[in-house]
Design an enzyme around this catalytic site. Structure first.
Site, PDB file in Angstrom:
ATOM      1  N   GLY A  43       0.867  -1.171   0.000  1.00  0.00           N
ATOM      2  CA  GLY A  43       0.000   0.000   0.000  1.00  0.00           C
ATOM      3  C   GLY A  43       0.904   1.221   0.000  1.00  0.00           C
ATOM      4  O   GLY A  43       1.981   1.188   0.604  1.00  0.00           O
ATOM      5  N   ASP A 276       6.671   5.651  -4.174  1.00  0.00           N
ATOM      6  CA  ASP A 276       6.616   5.541  -2.714  1.00  0.00           C
ATOM      7  C   ASP A 276       8.021   5.501  -2.126  1.00  0.00           C
ATOM      8  O   ASP A 276       8.301   6.122  -1.087  1.00  0.00           O
ATOM      9  CB  ASP A 276       5.869   4.277  -2.292  1.00  0.00           C
ATOM     10  CG  ASP A 276       4.500   4.161  -2.932  1.00  0.00           C
ATOM     11  OD1 ASP A 276       3.906   5.203  -3.269  1.00  0.00           O
ATOM     12  OD2 ASP A 276       4.016   3.021  -3.086  1.00  0.00           O
TER      13      ASP A 276
END
Length: 333
Positions: A43, A276
């Site tokens: 995630g 990320d």
């Protein structure tokens, strides 16, 4: 570390800096339908939390993850995996009748990925609903930094999103700096105007923005980076790092405008978590006293390594040497 909005004099401290990352961890699956499937966890903000924890000495930076999970075996296992990475879970809400979301990664021969999601009823969607969320929301003011993404905003119910924005207002008045990664996923929003309004609300609180160019161009219709930088300056965002994939990173901050070239990768395996990991390395460098140009070089270095492995999280042994010896030994608040 001065991210433009000055909350008082810069002082060195001996306690760890506290960073809260708000978002959703999901069950990650990758492989080919009808064949062997590999299951892990991932995630966007969780990926950033893992890389941030790996890049900072545990005595200098305390990384916590703030979310909601169920009480099922997958939820228990994912929390155990966070603790193994040195990520705190003191502000994780357990919703007993809910389960984690799930996504499946498919990649093409060039490493570009396609995601299939099952997350509509995920526990994280309800993390800020009801009185049970009060303690989590108030805890944001106890952190030096709060990090969230456009996906963090998108997955919440409208009421939960509003409560989060209000809590971030309170936290920022108390001195918490806000870090925002724009990660825009159109399918998570009811319409683009709802997304734009939520982003505008948050950007007025943001000290450091880690922006993917394609995402903001799609959401706001910016013609070029200059238009984006102008809009962020009007929102009084002090530092903007504009991520452009394999192209250079453009930075706008109080000391000027910088263009930092990316690292060349000869064979891209999987671009999952490239942005990320860049964000994690950029923030890690800034927390340790590095300047924005150094931070962008850290971001490029880690992202270049991550795209050479499958899945969001590379093995600990594959983490690159970031050259941290040249940075200050004590992080700044």
């Amino acid at each position: 570390m001065d991210l433009t909005h000055n909350h008082g004099p810069q002082t060195r401290v001996t306690r760890p800096l506290k960073v809260a990352l708000v978002g959703e961890c999901m069950i990650e699956m990758r492989g080919e339908p009808g064949a062997v499937i590999i299951q892990t966890f991932g995630g966007d903000t969780l990926n950033t939390a893992v890389y941030l924890a790996r890049l900072n000495p545990r005595g200098a930076v305390a990384v916590d993850y703030m979310t909601a999970v169920g009480n099922d075996a997958f939820s228990v296992a994912m929390r155990r995996s966070w603790l193994d990475e040195g990520i705190g879970d003191a502000h994780v809400r357990v919703i007993e009748d809910a389960l984690p979301g799930l996504y499946f990664i498919q990649t093409d021969p060039h490493g570009e990925r396609r995601f299939l999601y099952w997350r509509g009823e995920a526990a994280a969607r309800r993390m800020f609903e009801g009185p049970e969320a009060d303690a989590m929301l108030e805890a944001l003011a106890d952190y030096d930094y709060a990090y969230l993404s456009g996906i963090s905003l998108a997955i919440l119910t409208p009421a939960g999103r509003q409560r989060l924005i209000e809590a971030l207002h309170r936290a920022r008045r108390a001195g918490t700096r806000i870090v925002f990664d724009n990660n825009y996923r159109p399918h998570l929003w009811p319409d683009s105007e709802t997304a734009r309004q939520a982003y505008r609300d948050l950007l007025h609180l943001t000290d450091l923005a880690l922006v993917t160019w394609e995402d903001d161009a799609a959401l706001f219709g910016y013609r070029d980076p200059e238009a984006l930088f102008s809009a962020y300056a009007q929102a009084e965002v002090g530092e903007v790092a504009l991520k452009r994939g394999a192209a250079s990173c453009l930075i706008q901050c109080p000391t000027g405008r910088f263009d930092v070239p990316a690292q060349t990768v000869s064979h891209v395996v999987d671009t999952t978590a490239a942005g990320d990991s860049f964000s994690a390395a950029y923030l890690a460098c800034r927390l340790r006293g590095g300047d924005p140009e150094q931070a962008a070089r850290w971001g490029h270095r880690l992202a270049a390594q991550v795209v050479q492995y499958r899945g969001a999280l590379i093995p600990q042994a594959a983490m690159p040497n970031m050259g941290a010896s040249s940075l200050p030994s004590v992080a700044q608040v």
